[in-house]
Design an enzyme around this catalytic site. Structure first.
Site, mmCIF file in Angstrom:
data_model
loop_
_atom_site.group_PDB
_atom_site.id
_atom_site.type_symbol
_atom_site.label_atom_id
_atom_site.label_comp_id
_atom_site.label_asym_id
_atom_site.label_seq_id
_atom_site.Cartn_x
_atom_site.Cartn_y
_atom_site.Cartn_z
ATOM 1 N N ASP A 35 -1.403 5.043 3.978
ATOM 2 C CA ASP A 35 -0.943 3.681 4.246
ATOM 3 C C ASP A 35 -0.259 3.591 5.605
ATOM 4 O O ASP A 35 0.368 4.560 6.042
ATOM 5 C CB ASP A 35 0.036 3.258 3.128
ATOM 6 N N ASN A 83 -9.234 -4.197 -1.565
ATOM 7 C CA ASN A 83 -9.344 -4.302 -0.097
ATOM 8 C C ASN A 83 -10.436 -5.262 0.368
ATOM 9 O O ASN A 83 -10.456 -5.669 1.536
ATOM 10 C CB ASN A 83 -9.575 -2.921 0.539
#
Ligand code: FPP
Length: 265
Positions: A35, A83
């Site tokens: 991330d 996503n």
């Protein structure tokens, strides 16, 4: 890609851990939520896609280090089922990036004996990417090196629903008695059926969430949150995570041996 994705190590050699780490206490399987690519780019005034490009370099570094230090499996969260809600330019860039990286690195991965696998609903990915994924899996399936698992269009809840459907189908065909479904039968239908559960989960960029990653498999994993943004993740960040892991006492719901010795009824 300037540097190969895989390690140069010979996997038959004893691993050489950095000083301070106990080679007998290394995790067998590390899972990573990579991330912070977007924030890394933003901090430099760059478009988000540059963060993903730099993220690939961090992934190459991490795979190399894990392999060199004797870790048997690395599973990374590359693209979640959620996503798809990102702007289409970013999604398209990521799909093209996966394709480009696989194309450029596959021969080197093969030379370095890395065994690749992909976890997720792969049939909705672009056809060329699907073909490359199939080629990577079949080319490397007999390799003896580190297992490198890439979660692509992966969601933990979706994986559990998929298992439930598979078991229900087997039951309705009369092949499986529902009364015989236990944790082993269930786990054998997960994408990770051939892996031990991750010993260590690393999440970068300081976020403290599981984000629908490996919901079943992380039941007893140790969690290390790194403040480092993924593109900056390097050997010192990995050593820090491993030292943190080695400092933990894993009880799996039981007691420390020393505490159970002292129990007086
Ligand atoms: C999360 O950061 C990162 C991703 C959604 C993509 C991760 C993909 C790579 C590192 C490339 C991997 C390549 C291969 C071939 C497997 P973010 O964009 O959510 O960052 P932010 O939270 O700072 O916005």
């Amino acid at each position: 890609m300037s540097r190969p994705l895989a390690t140069k190590s010979d996997h038959s050699k004893i691993c050489e851990c950095p000083p301070g780490l106990d080679p007998r206490k290394m995790p067998a399987h590390i899972a990573v939520i990579m991330d912070g690519n977007g924030r890394w780019a933003k901090a430099r005034g760059l478009p988000r896609i540059m963060g993903h490009r730099a993220g690939v370099e961090a992934l190459k570094r991490t795979l190399r280090l894990c392999s060199d230090w004797g870790i048997r499996a690395l599973t990374v969260y590359a693209f979640s089922t959620e996503n798809w809600s990102r702007p289409s330019d970013e999604v398209n860039f990521l799909m093209a990036l996966f394709e480009r990286v696989l194309q450029s690195e596959l021969a080197q991965l093969q030379r370095e004996k890395v065994r690749m696998n992909f976890f997720g609903d792969l049939h909705v990915l672009p056809k060329r990417l699907q073909d490359l994924i199939s080629e990577s899996i079949s080319l490397t399936e007999r390799n003896s090196g580190i297992h490198f698992n890439v979660c692509t269009n992966y969601g933990g809840r979706r994986e559990l629903v998929r298992v439930a459907q598979k078991l229900a189908e087997r039951s309705s065909r009369g092949e499986l008695d529902p009364a015989l479904i236990d944790e082993n039968v269930f786990a054998a239908e997960l994408f990770t059926a051939s892996e031990v559960d991750p010993d260590l989960l690393i999440r970068t960029s300081g976020e403290r969430r599981i984000s629908n990653f490996l919901l079943w498999q992380l039941a007893y994993s140790e969690i290390h949150i790194s403040d480092v943004l993924w593109p900056d993740f390097d050997s010192s960040a990995l050593v820090k995570a491993l030292l943190d892991f080695q400092s933990r006492c894993r009880r799996f719901g039981g007691l420390d041996p020393v505490d159970s010795d002292q129990m007086a009824f």
